[in-house]
Design a protein around this motif. Structure first.
Motif, PDB file in Angstrom:
ATOM      1  N   ALA A   5       1.004  -1.509   0.270  1.00 53.88           N
ATOM      2  CA  ALA A   5       0.381  -0.129  -0.124  1.00 53.88           C
ATOM      3  C   ALA A   5       0.430   1.322  -0.054  1.00 53.88           C
ATOM      4  CB  ALA A   5      -0.929   0.233   1.105  1.00 53.88           C
ATOM      5  N   SER A   6       2.404   1.406   0.804  1.00 56.76           N
ATOM      6  CA  SER A   6       3.120   2.653   0.959  1.00 56.76           C
ATOM      7  C   SER A   6       3.573   2.768  -0.397  1.00 56.76           C
ATOM      8  CB  SER A   6       3.824   2.117   1.760  1.00 56.76           C
ATOM      9  OG  SER A   6       5.106   1.005   1.391  1.00 56.76           O
ATOM     10  N   ARG A   7       3.971   1.844  -1.634  1.00 56.99           N
ATOM     11  CA  ARG A   7       3.976   2.527  -2.883  1.00 56.99           C
ATOM     12  C   ARG A   7       3.145   2.970  -3.769  1.00 56.99           C
ATOM     13  NH1 ARG A   7       6.426  -2.209  -6.432  1.00 56.99           N
ATOM     14  NH2 ARG A   7       6.828  -0.132  -8.041  1.00 56.99           N
ATOM     15  N   LEU A   8       1.743   2.848  -3.164  1.00 52.64           N
ATOM     16  CA  LEU A   8       0.408   3.482  -3.600  1.00 52.64           C
ATOM     17  C   LEU A   8       0.315   5.023  -3.211  1.00 52.64           C
ATOM     18  CD1 LEU A   8      -1.371  -0.113  -4.620  1.00 52.64           C
ATOM     19  CD2 LEU A   8       0.213   1.412  -6.606  1.00 52.64           C
ATOM     20  N   ALA A   9       0.950   4.996  -2.250  1.00 54.30           N
ATOM     21  CA  ALA A   9       0.725   6.537  -1.520  1.00 54.30           C
ATOM     22  C   ALA A   9      -0.105   7.305  -2.762  1.00 54.30           C
ATOM     23  CB  ALA A   9       1.459   6.731  -0.687  1.00 54.30           C
ATOM     24  N   GLY A  10      -0.703   7.982  -2.750  1.00 55.50           N
ATOM     25  CA  GLY A  10      -1.799   9.299  -3.447  1.00 55.50           C
ATOM     26  C   GLY A  10      -1.978   8.398  -4.807  1.00 55.50           C
ATOM     27  N   ALA A  11      -2.192   6.979  -5.218  1.00 57.59           N
ATOM     28  CA  ALA A  11      -3.250   6.660  -6.247  1.00 57.59           C
ATOM     29  C   ALA A  11      -4.382   6.708  -6.015  1.00 57.59           C
ATOM     30  CB  ALA A  11      -3.410   4.673  -5.673  1.00 57.59           C
ATOM     31  N   ALA A  12      -5.100   7.332  -7.355  1.00 51.02           N
ATOM     32  CA  ALA A  12      -6.275   7.402  -7.549  1.00 51.02           C
ATOM     33  C   ALA A  12      -7.178   6.429  -7.444  1.00 51.02           C
ATOM     34  CB  ALA A  12      -6.394   8.424  -9.344  1.00 51.02           C
ATOM     35  N   TRP A  13      -8.015   5.877  -6.318  1.00 53.83           N
ATOM     36  CA  TRP A  13      -8.092   4.920  -6.445  1.00 53.83           C
ATOM     37  C   TRP A  13     -10.441   5.001  -6.817  1.00 53.83           C
ATOM     38  CZ3 TRP A  13      -6.305   0.052  -6.016  1.00 53.83           C
ATOM     39  CH2 TRP A  13      -5.164   0.018  -5.101  1.00 53.83           C
ATOM     40  N   GLY A  23     -18.845  -0.310   2.656  1.00 50.25           N
ATOM     41  CA  GLY A  23     -17.192  -0.461   2.171  1.00 50.25           C
ATOM     42  C   GLY A  23     -16.926  -2.074   1.945  1.00 50.25           C
ATOM     43  N   ASN A  24     -18.049  -2.165   1.341  1.00 49.20           N
ATOM     44  CA  ASN A  24     -17.364  -4.002   0.371  1.00 49.20           C
ATOM     45  C   ASN A  24     -16.964  -3.737  -0.649  1.00 49.20           C
ATOM     46  OD1 ASN A  24     -17.853  -5.406   3.704  1.00 49.20           O
ATOM     47  ND2 ASN A  24     -19.739  -5.965   2.605  1.00 49.20           N
ATOM     48  N   CYS A  25     -15.848  -2.992  -1.255  1.00 50.65           N
ATOM     49  CA  CYS A  25     -15.520  -2.862  -2.319  1.00 50.65           C
ATOM     50  C   CYS A  25     -14.812  -3.242  -2.962  1.00 50.65           C
ATOM     51  CB  CYS A  25     -16.092  -1.389  -2.708  1.00 50.65           C
ATOM     52  SG  CYS A  25     -17.404  -0.721  -1.834  1.00 50.65           S
ATOM     53  N   VAL A  26     -14.197  -3.157  -4.918  1.00 51.56           N
ATOM     54  CA  VAL A  26     -13.337  -3.931  -4.650  1.00 51.56           C
ATOM     55  C   VAL A  26     -12.951  -2.872  -5.891  1.00 51.56           C
ATOM     56  CG1 VAL A  26     -11.620  -4.559  -7.200  1.00 51.56           C
ATOM     57  CG2 VAL A  26     -13.289  -6.048  -5.511  1.00 51.56           C
ATOM     58  N   GLU A  27     -11.292  -1.404  -5.230  1.00 49.47           N
ATOM     59  CA  GLU A  27     -11.432  -0.481  -5.667  1.00 49.47           C
ATOM     60  C   GLU A  27     -10.108  -0.560  -7.077  1.00 49.47           C
ATOM     61  OE1 GLU A  27     -11.884   2.627  -2.381  1.00 49.47           O
ATOM     62  OE2 GLU A  27     -10.490   1.311  -2.155  1.00 49.47           O
ATOM     63  N   LEU A  28     -10.268  -0.391  -8.063  1.00 43.75           N
ATOM     64  CA  LEU A  28      -9.148  -0.257  -8.922  1.00 43.75           C
ATOM     65  C   LEU A  28      -8.158   1.623  -8.921  1.00 43.75           C
ATOM     66  CD1 LEU A  28     -11.254  -1.742 -11.754  1.00 43.75           C
ATOM     67  CD2 LEU A  28      -9.781  -2.865 -10.110  1.00 43.75           C
ATOM     68  N   ALA A  29      -7.063   1.784  -9.047  1.00 40.85           N
ATOM     69  CA  ALA A  29      -5.756   2.314  -9.334  1.00 40.85           C
ATOM     70  C   ALA A  29      -4.942   2.255 -10.510  1.00 40.85           C
ATOM     71  CB  ALA A  29      -5.420   3.144  -8.755  1.00 40.85           C
ATOM     72  N   PRO A  30      -4.175   3.598 -11.981  1.00 43.22           N
ATOM     73  CA  PRO A  30      -3.436   3.177 -12.342  1.00 43.22           C
ATOM     74  C   PRO A  30      -2.157   2.434 -11.768  1.00 43.22           C
ATOM     75  CG  PRO A  30      -4.356   5.156 -12.700  1.00 43.22           C
ATOM     76  CD  PRO A  30      -5.260   4.667 -11.757  1.00 43.22           C
ATOM     77  N   ALA A  31      -1.222   2.212 -11.682  1.00 44.22           N
ATOM     78  CA  ALA A  31      -0.455   1.836 -10.650  1.00 44.22           C
ATOM     79  C   ALA A  31       0.490   2.782 -11.520  1.00 44.22           C
ATOM     80  CB  ALA A  31       0.265   0.308 -10.587  1.00 44.22           C
ATOM     81  N   ASP A  32       1.675   2.968 -11.133  1.00 38.80           N
ATOM     82  CA  ASP A  32       2.595   3.891 -10.834  1.00 38.80           C
ATOM     83  C   ASP A  32       3.803   3.786 -12.138  1.00 38.80           C
ATOM     84  OD1 ASP A  32       4.490   2.462  -9.847  1.00 38.80           O
ATOM     85  OD2 ASP A  32       4.948   3.410  -7.441  1.00 38.80           O
ATOM     86  N   PHE A  46      -9.325  -2.532   3.054  1.00 37.48           N
ATOM     87  CA  PHE A  46      -8.450  -3.450   4.116  1.00 37.48           C
ATOM     88  C   PHE A  46      -7.221  -2.600   2.933  1.00 37.48           C
ATOM     89  CE2 PHE A  46     -11.028  -7.217   5.233  1.00 37.48           C
ATOM     90  CZ  PHE A  46     -10.724  -6.769   5.828  1.00 37.48           C
ATOM     91  N   PRO A  47      -7.174  -0.762   2.759  1.00 40.07           N
ATOM     92  CA  PRO A  47      -6.271  -0.415   2.387  1.00 40.07           C
ATOM     93  C   PRO A  47      -5.651  -0.089   2.051  1.00 40.07           C
ATOM     94  CG  PRO A  47      -8.124   1.273   3.650  1.00 40.07           C
ATOM     95  CD  PRO A  47      -8.760   0.199   3.413  1.00 40.07           C
ATOM     96  N   ASP A  48      -4.576  -0.542   3.641  1.00 44.45           N
ATOM     97  CA  ASP A  48      -3.632  -0.553   3.683  1.00 44.45           C
ATOM     98  C   ASP A  48      -2.433  -1.803   3.639  1.00 44.45           C
ATOM     99  OD1 ASP A  48      -3.534   1.944   4.898  1.00 44.45           O
ATOM    100  OD2 ASP A  48      -4.171   1.934   6.559  1.00 44.45           O
ATOM    101  N   GLU A  49      -3.063  -2.995   3.404  1.00 48.55           N
ATOM    102  CA  GLU A  49      -2.858  -4.392   2.847  1.00 48.55           C
ATOM    103  C   GLU A  49      -2.682  -3.843   1.215  1.00 48.55           C
ATOM    104  OE1 GLU A  49      -3.116  -7.281   4.689  1.00 48.55           O
ATOM    105  OE2 GLU A  49      -3.930  -5.500   6.442  1.00 48.55           O
ATOM    106  N   PRO A  50      -1.851  -5.367   1.185  1.00 46.47           N
ATOM    107  CA  PRO A  50      -1.408  -5.480  -0.269  1.00 46.47           C
ATOM    108  C   PRO A  50      -2.482  -5.683  -1.839  1.00 46.47           C
ATOM    109  CG  PRO A  50       0.090  -7.041   0.958  1.00 46.47           C
ATOM    110  CD  PRO A  50      -1.363  -6.605   2.013  1.00 46.47           C
ATOM    111  N   ALA A  51      -1.515  -4.460  -2.423  1.00 44.35           N
ATOM    112  CA  ALA A  51      -2.993  -4.752  -3.776  1.00 44.35           C
ATOM    113  C   ALA A  51      -2.377  -5.592  -4.780  1.00 44.35           C
ATOM    114  CB  ALA A  51      -2.518  -3.189  -3.724  1.00 44.35           C
ATOM    115  N   LEU A  52      -2.935  -6.216  -5.628  1.00 49.42           N
ATOM    116  CA  LEU A  52      -2.833  -6.947  -6.919  1.00 49.42           C
ATOM    117  C   LEU A  52      -2.664  -5.905  -7.898  1.00 49.42           C
ATOM    118  CD1 LEU A  52      -3.326 -10.119  -7.887  1.00 49.42           C
ATOM    119  CD2 LEU A  52      -5.145  -9.219  -7.925  1.00 49.42           C
ATOM    120  N   LEU A  53      -2.310  -6.552  -8.390  1.00 49.29           N
ATOM    121  CA  LEU A  53      -1.325  -5.493  -9.548  1.00 49.29           C
ATOM    122  C   LEU A  53      -1.565  -7.011 -10.944  1.00 49.29           C
ATOM    123  CD1 LEU A  53       2.142  -3.971  -9.019  1.00 49.29           C
ATOM    124  CD2 LEU A  53       0.251  -3.322  -9.388  1.00 49.29           C
ATOM    125  N   LEU A  54      -2.667  -6.106 -11.708  1.00 53.01           N
ATOM    126  CA  LEU A  54      -3.026  -7.496 -12.849  1.00 53.01           C
ATOM    127  C   LEU A  54      -1.972  -5.435 -14.229  1.00 53.01           C
ATOM    128  CD1 LEU A  54      -6.461  -7.599 -12.173  1.00 53.01           C
ATOM    129  CD2 LEU A  54      -4.230  -9.172 -12.358  1.00 53.01           C
TER     130      LEU A  54
END
Length: 78
Positions: A5-13, A23-32, A46-54
């Motif tokens: 999550a720290s690598r995605l700080a400021g991501a536009a979710w 609050g049971n949502c899947v959120e998407l953001a362009p990766a850095d 769980f916004p501070d947990e790891p995010a999957l990159l696709l």
């Protein structure tokens, strides 16, 4: 692949306009830049947990399968 999550700080979710307020949502953001060409996917609860990159190609394939109803059997009993 995933990222912290720290690598995605400021991501536009973003989440679906169909998402509820529970609050049971899947959120998407362009990766850095480090993961350019990827889309990050996370659980809004769980916004501070790891995010999957696709890759964008993999995300497009997943969304196509969802739209076609190929995962509807997972909703049985829900």
């Amino acid at each position: 692949m995933h990222t912290t999550a720290s690598r995605l700080a400021g991501a536009a979710w973003r989440r679906s306009r169909h998402s509820g307020k529970q609050g049971n949502c899947v959120e998407l953001a362009p990766a850095d830049r480090a993961a350019a060409g990827h889309v990050a996917v996370r659980n809004s609860r769980f916004p501070d947990e790891p995010a999957l990159l696709l890759t964008r190609t993999d995300l497009a394939a997943l969304l196509s399968e969802v739209r076609a109803g190929r995962f509807d059997d997972l909703l049985e009993g829900a």
